[in-house]
Motif scaffolding. Structure first.
Motif, PDB file in Angstrom:
ATOM      1  N   ILE A  95      21.427  17.619   9.977  1.00  0.00           N
ATOM      2  CA  ILE A  95      22.611  18.302  10.491  1.00  0.00           C
ATOM      3  C   ILE A  95      22.689  18.127  12.003  1.00  0.00           C
ATOM      4  O   ILE A  95      21.713  18.412  12.716  1.00  0.00           O
ATOM      5  CB  ILE A  95      22.554  19.804  10.158  1.00  0.00           C
ATOM      6  N   PRO A  96      23.814  17.671  12.530  1.00  0.00           N
ATOM      7  CA  PRO A  96      23.966  17.545  13.983  1.00  0.00           C
ATOM      8  C   PRO A  96      23.904  18.912  14.666  1.00  0.00           C
ATOM      9  O   PRO A  96      24.111  19.950  14.026  1.00  0.00           O
ATOM     10  CB  PRO A  96      25.357  16.916  14.140  1.00  0.00           C
ATOM     11  N   PRO A  97      23.638  18.940  15.957  1.00  0.00           N
ATOM     12  CA  PRO A  97      23.599  20.218  16.678  1.00  0.00           C
ATOM     13  C   PRO A  97      24.946  20.934  16.640  1.00  0.00           C
ATOM     14  O   PRO A  97      26.000  20.295  16.536  1.00  0.00           O
ATOM     15  CB  PRO A  97      23.218  19.808  18.102  1.00  0.00           C
ATOM     16  N   THR A  98      24.897  22.247  16.686  1.00  0.00           N
ATOM     17  CA  THR A  98      26.054  23.163  16.709  1.00  0.00           C
ATOM     18  C   THR A  98      26.901  23.092  15.443  1.00  0.00           C
ATOM     19  O   THR A  98      28.018  23.604  15.413  1.00  0.00           O
ATOM     20  CB  THR A  98      26.959  22.906  17.933  1.00  0.00           C
ATOM     21  N   THR A  99      26.384  22.475  14.396  1.00  0.00           N
ATOM     22  CA  THR A  99      27.163  22.312  13.162  1.00  0.00           C
ATOM     23  C   THR A  99      26.795  23.396  12.150  1.00  0.00           C
ATOM     24  O   THR A  99      25.627  23.580  11.827  1.00  0.00           O
ATOM     25  CB  THR A  99      26.914  20.929  12.532  1.00  0.00           C
ATOM     26  N   GLY A 152      10.579  23.925  -0.048  1.00  0.00           N
ATOM     27  CA  GLY A 152      11.209  23.038   0.914  1.00  0.00           C
ATOM     28  C   GLY A 152      10.754  23.350   2.319  1.00  0.00           C
ATOM     29  O   GLY A 152       9.861  24.179   2.543  1.00  0.00           O
ATOM     30  N   ARG A 153      11.395  22.714   3.284  1.00  0.00           N
ATOM     31  CA  ARG A 153      11.081  22.969   4.695  1.00  0.00           C
ATOM     32  C   ARG A 153      12.250  22.506   5.549  1.00  0.00           C
ATOM     33  O   ARG A 153      13.091  21.700   5.118  1.00  0.00           O
ATOM     34  CB  ARG A 153       9.821  22.220   5.116  1.00  0.00           C
ATOM     35  N   ALA A 154      12.297  23.011   6.784  1.00  0.00           N
ATOM     36  CA  ALA A 154      13.298  22.601   7.765  1.00  0.00           C
ATOM     37  C   ALA A 154      12.621  22.436   9.114  1.00  0.00           C
ATOM     38  O   ALA A 154      11.571  23.035   9.381  1.00  0.00           O
ATOM     39  CB  ALA A 154      14.416  23.632   7.854  1.00  0.00           C
ATOM     40  N   THR A 155      13.216  21.626   9.989  1.00  0.00           N
ATOM     41  CA  THR A 155      12.621  21.354  11.299  1.00  0.00           C
ATOM     42  C   THR A 155      12.963  22.414  12.330  1.00  0.00           C
ATOM     43  O   THR A 155      12.572  22.295  13.485  1.00  0.00           O
ATOM     44  CB  THR A 155      13.093  19.987  11.823  1.00  0.00           C
ATOM     45  N   ALA A 156      13.692  23.446  11.946  1.00  0.00           N
ATOM     46  CA  ALA A 156      14.054  24.496  12.899  1.00  0.00           C
ATOM     47  C   ALA A 156      12.793  25.179  13.432  1.00  0.00           C
ATOM     48  O   ALA A 156      11.750  25.229  12.771  1.00  0.00           O
ATOM     49  CB  ALA A 156      14.956  25.521  12.220  1.00  0.00           C
ATOM     50  N   THR A 157      12.902  25.710  14.637  1.00  0.00           N
ATOM     51  CA  THR A 157      11.764  26.398  15.261  1.00  0.00           C
ATOM     52  C   THR A 157      11.965  27.901  15.313  1.00  0.00           C
ATOM     53  O   THR A 157      11.107  28.617  15.821  1.00  0.00           O
ATOM     54  CB  THR A 157      11.559  25.869  16.691  1.00  0.00           C
ATOM     55  N   ASP A 158      13.087  28.369  14.769  1.00  0.00           N
ATOM     56  CA  ASP A 158      13.387  29.793  14.824  1.00  0.00           C
ATOM     57  C   ASP A 158      14.067  30.199  13.517  1.00  0.00           C
ATOM     58  O   ASP A 158      14.860  29.436  12.954  1.00  0.00           O
ATOM     59  CB  ASP A 158      14.302  30.099  16.019  1.00  0.00           C
ATOM     60  N   ARG A 159      13.776  31.403  13.048  1.00  0.00           N
ATOM     61  CA  ARG A 159      14.353  31.878  11.799  1.00  0.00           C
ATOM     62  C   ARG A 159      15.872  31.902  11.848  1.00  0.00           C
ATOM     63  O   ARG A 159      16.551  31.674  10.844  1.00  0.00           O
ATOM     64  CB  ARG A 159      13.822  33.282  11.492  1.00  0.00           C
ATOM     65  N   LEU A 160      16.442  32.170  13.017  1.00  0.00           N
ATOM     66  CA  LEU A 160      17.892  32.259  13.152  1.00  0.00           C
ATOM     67  C   LEU A 160      18.570  30.893  13.166  1.00  0.00           C
ATOM     68  O   LEU A 160      19.791  30.811  13.193  1.00  0.00           O
ATOM     69  CB  LEU A 160      18.249  33.023  14.435  1.00  0.00           C
ATOM     70  N   GLU A 207      21.241  24.594  19.031  1.00  0.00           N
ATOM     71  CA  GLU A 207      21.574  23.945  20.295  1.00  0.00           C
ATOM     72  C   GLU A 207      20.735  22.695  20.541  1.00  0.00           C
ATOM     73  O   GLU A 207      21.105  21.849  21.354  1.00  0.00           O
ATOM     74  CB  GLU A 207      21.376  24.930  21.453  1.00  0.00           C
ATOM     75  N   ASP A 208      19.619  22.577  19.850  1.00  0.00           N
ATOM     76  CA  ASP A 208      18.735  21.428  20.050  1.00  0.00           C
ATOM     77  C   ASP A 208      19.483  20.126  19.810  1.00  0.00           C
ATOM     78  O   ASP A 208      20.205  19.982  18.818  1.00  0.00           O
ATOM     79  CB  ASP A 208      17.541  21.525  19.100  1.00  0.00           C
ATOM     80  N   ILE A 209      19.312  19.167  20.712  1.00  0.00           N
ATOM     81  CA  ILE A 209      20.046  17.907  20.615  1.00  0.00           C
ATOM     82  C   ILE A 209      19.708  17.137  19.345  1.00  0.00           C
ATOM     83  O   ILE A 209      20.493  16.319  18.863  1.00  0.00           O
ATOM     84  CB  ILE A 209      19.763  17.036  21.865  1.00  0.00           C
ATOM     85  N   GLY A 210      18.549  17.410  18.782  1.00  0.00           N
ATOM     86  CA  GLY A 210      18.151  16.722  17.558  1.00  0.00           C
ATOM     87  C   GLY A 210      18.708  17.343  16.297  1.00  0.00           C
ATOM     88  O   GLY A 210      18.534  16.798  15.206  1.00  0.00           O
ATOM     89  N   GLY A 211      19.384  18.491  16.418  1.00  0.00           N
ATOM     90  CA  GLY A 211      19.910  19.154  15.237  1.00  0.00           C
ATOM     91  C   GLY A 211      18.791  19.687  14.352  1.00  0.00           C
ATOM     92  O   GLY A 211      17.699  20.010  14.822  1.00  0.00           O
ATOM     93  N   VAL A 212      19.058  19.769  13.062  1.00  0.00           N
ATOM     94  CA  VAL A 212      18.081  20.260  12.089  1.00  0.00           C
ATOM     95  C   VAL A 212      18.080  19.318  10.889  1.00  0.00           C
ATOM     96  O   VAL A 212      19.132  18.927  10.392  1.00  0.00           O
ATOM     97  CB  VAL A 212      18.412  21.688  11.616  1.00  0.00           C
ATOM     98  N   SER A 213      16.893  18.982  10.423  1.00  0.00           N
ATOM     99  CA  SER A 213      16.756  18.197   9.202  1.00  0.00           C
ATOM    100  C   SER A 213      15.754  18.892   8.298  1.00  0.00           C
ATOM    101  O   SER A 213      15.081  19.848   8.700  1.00  0.00           O
ATOM    102  CB  SER A 213      16.298  16.767   9.510  1.00  0.00           C
ATOM    103  N   GLY A 214      15.661  18.414   7.070  1.00  0.00           N
ATOM    104  CA  GLY A 214      14.710  19.028   6.163  1.00  0.00           C
ATOM    105  C   GLY A 214      14.854  18.502   4.753  1.00  0.00           C
ATOM    106  O   GLY A 214      15.654  17.593   4.484  1.00  0.00           O
ATOM    107  N   ILE A 215      14.073  19.085   3.849  1.00  0.00           N
ATOM    108  CA  ILE A 215      14.100  18.692   2.445  1.00  0.00           C
ATOM    109  C   ILE A 215      14.005  19.933   1.569  1.00  0.00           C
ATOM    110  O   ILE A 215      13.505  20.980   1.991  1.00  0.00           O
ATOM    111  CB  ILE A 215      12.944  17.727   2.092  1.00  0.00           C
ATOM    112  N   VAL A 216      14.523  19.802   0.360  1.00  0.00           N
ATOM    113  CA  VAL A 216      14.359  20.824  -0.679  1.00  0.00           C
ATOM    114  C   VAL A 216      13.809  20.103  -1.896  1.00  0.00           C
ATOM    115  O   VAL A 216      14.480  19.244  -2.474  1.00  0.00           O
ATOM    116  CB  VAL A 216      15.686  21.521  -1.019  1.00  0.00           C
ATOM    117  N   GLU A 217      12.584  20.429  -2.268  1.00  0.00           N
ATOM    118  CA  GLU A 217      11.971  19.778  -3.419  1.00  0.00           C
ATOM    119  C   GLU A 217      12.369  20.435  -4.732  1.00  0.00           C
ATOM    120  O   GLU A 217      12.354  19.790  -5.784  1.00  0.00           O
ATOM    121  CB  GLU A 217      10.444  19.788  -3.281  1.00  0.00           C
TER     122      GLU A 217
END
Length: 409
Positions: free
Chosen positions: A301-305, A327-335, A388-398
């Motif tokens: 997911i792109p940033p701010t999306t 699963g997991r996500a690359t986010a660093t904060d629960r929010l 806000e992170d320029i890398g957005g968020v990525s992840g997987i759901v198994e």
């Protein structure tokens, strides 16, 4: 072409404005006559449906005339066209286009006998004249002969490329009446050329999903030409009109191995070309992938999306369930991490659970929930949150699944 016929054709080539005016008048009159015809068929069995098809039925002729005057400014263009048509017929008595214009004029003048004579002659000359065929439908209805009316529907659909635009909506609405539906089914058993197009229209139009479903179910033994995309469209149309039980029964009749009291395709391994609302629908930021011979959902997911990444509807019976997954996500904060939710159609949220974050390996998660009696359909959805992170968020759901508690099947 003989000299006489060339002269006849030349006479009937009206100036552009006149030809357009006459065509417009034909279209208007044809529309109202058709609506009146269908209303006359349906009113014998279901007055409510008839009023939907043609609420103006009692004054349809007057309305047609009124519309013609509104569109053309006066009746003079039709009169001029009729005069030109009579000239054409003197040179070529088989000019069916001219007969159609004269038939229109007779209808607008409410001259029943003249209309009958003109259109009957037109049909003797050619089966392909749609205005005359519509008149034949009306004649059959006036005699109370629904079978003859539908036979004329069939002929019109076989011989006119534009007949479907007029007649498919009418036939679709009429499927609500069992007597008419059975006669339509009789026509479809003959495998007419228009059958696949009609099934496709009726399934996708949302005009009468329940009647269309009844037609398909009643005609199942006849191998009606129902394509996978037609099934998808009909299931979605039934859900759209809140016929949830009917939608599920039809879906489960052709999708093997599904259970009403559980979600489906928990590892995203199904490759369904014509996915319904009961299957996974993925956004442009999510996809199913293979990893070490296992399927899973991946997203980026792109940033701010803020995005709905995946959705699957269920019709879970009321009761207690568990929503579980990994699963997991690359986010660093629960929010910032994406989350799963289960909601009723009215927006009530039955469960919400975040994807695990801050880890390299997928982690398990689970949440208990209760589906109340007044929540007949539920949406299982994966949502992203803006970051806000320029890398957005990525992840997987198994895996993601809803299962009944207490071992209920």
């Amino acid at each position: 072409m003989t000299r006489t016929k060339r002269q006849s054709a030349a006479r009937f080539k009206l100036p552009g404005a006149r030809r357009i005016a006459i065509a417009a008048a034909l279209a208007v009159a044809g529309y109202f006559v058709l609506a009146d015809t269908v209303a006359n068929v349906l009113i014998k069995a279901t007055p409510t449906l008839a009023s939907v098809v043609a609420p103006w039925n009692a004054k349809v002729k007057a309305r047609a005339l009124e519309q013609e005057y509104t569109l053309l400014g006066s009746g003079s263009n039709v009169a001029v066209g009729a005069a030109q048509a009579r000239l054409a017929l003197r040179g070529d008595p088989t000019a069916t286009e001219a007969l159609n214009v004269l038939g229109l004029q007779a209808q607008l003048e409410n001259d029943i006998e003249k209309t009958h004579n003109i259109f009957a002659y037109s049909l003797r000359l050619s089966r392909r004249e749609l205005p005359a065929r519509l008149w034949a439908i009306e004649e059959a209805v006036n005699r109370g002969d629904i079978n003859a009316a539908l036979q004329n529907f069939d002929t019109a659909l076989r011989t006119s490329r534009t007949a479907g635009d007029l007649l498919f909506p009418t036939l679709t609405r009429a499927l609500a009446e069992p007597r008419i539906r059975q006669q339509v089914l009789t026509l479809l058993r003959r495998d007419p050329i228009w059958a696949p197009d009609f099934i496709r229209f009726a399934s996708a139009s949302q005009l009468n999903p329940t009647g269309t479903l009844q037609l398909i179910v009643e005609g199942r033994a006849d191998d009606l030409p129902v394509a996978p995309e037609d099934r998808r469209a009909l299931v979605d149309a039934l859900v759209f009109e809140s016929s949830f039980d009917e939608a599920w029964r039809y879906y489960s009749s052709y999708r093997n191995g599904v259970r009403r009291n559980a979600s489906r395709d928990q590892d995203f391994s199904a490759r369904i070309a014509n996915a319904t609302v009961f299957d996974w629908i993925l956004s442009e930021f999510a996809w199913s992938e293979q990893e070490a011979e296992r399927s899973r959902l991946a997203f980026d997911i792109p940033p701010t999306t803020v995005e709905l990444l995946a959705r699957q509807y269920s019709v879970l019976p009321a009761g207690r369930y568990t929503l579980r997954g990994a699963g997991r996500a690359t986010a660093t904060d629960r929010l910032e991490t994406p989350y799963w939710s289960l909601t009723c159609r009215d927006g009530r949220e039955l469960a919400q659970i975040n994807l695990p974050f801050g880890t390299e390996d997928p982690q398990s998660f689970a949440s208990d929930l209760v589906v109340p009696e007044d929540c007949p359909i539920q949406a299982l959805e994966l949502h992203s949150r803006a970051v806000e992170d320029i890398g957005g968020v990525s992840g997987i759901v198994e895996q993601i699944a809803i299962e009944p508690q207490g071992g209920r099947q």
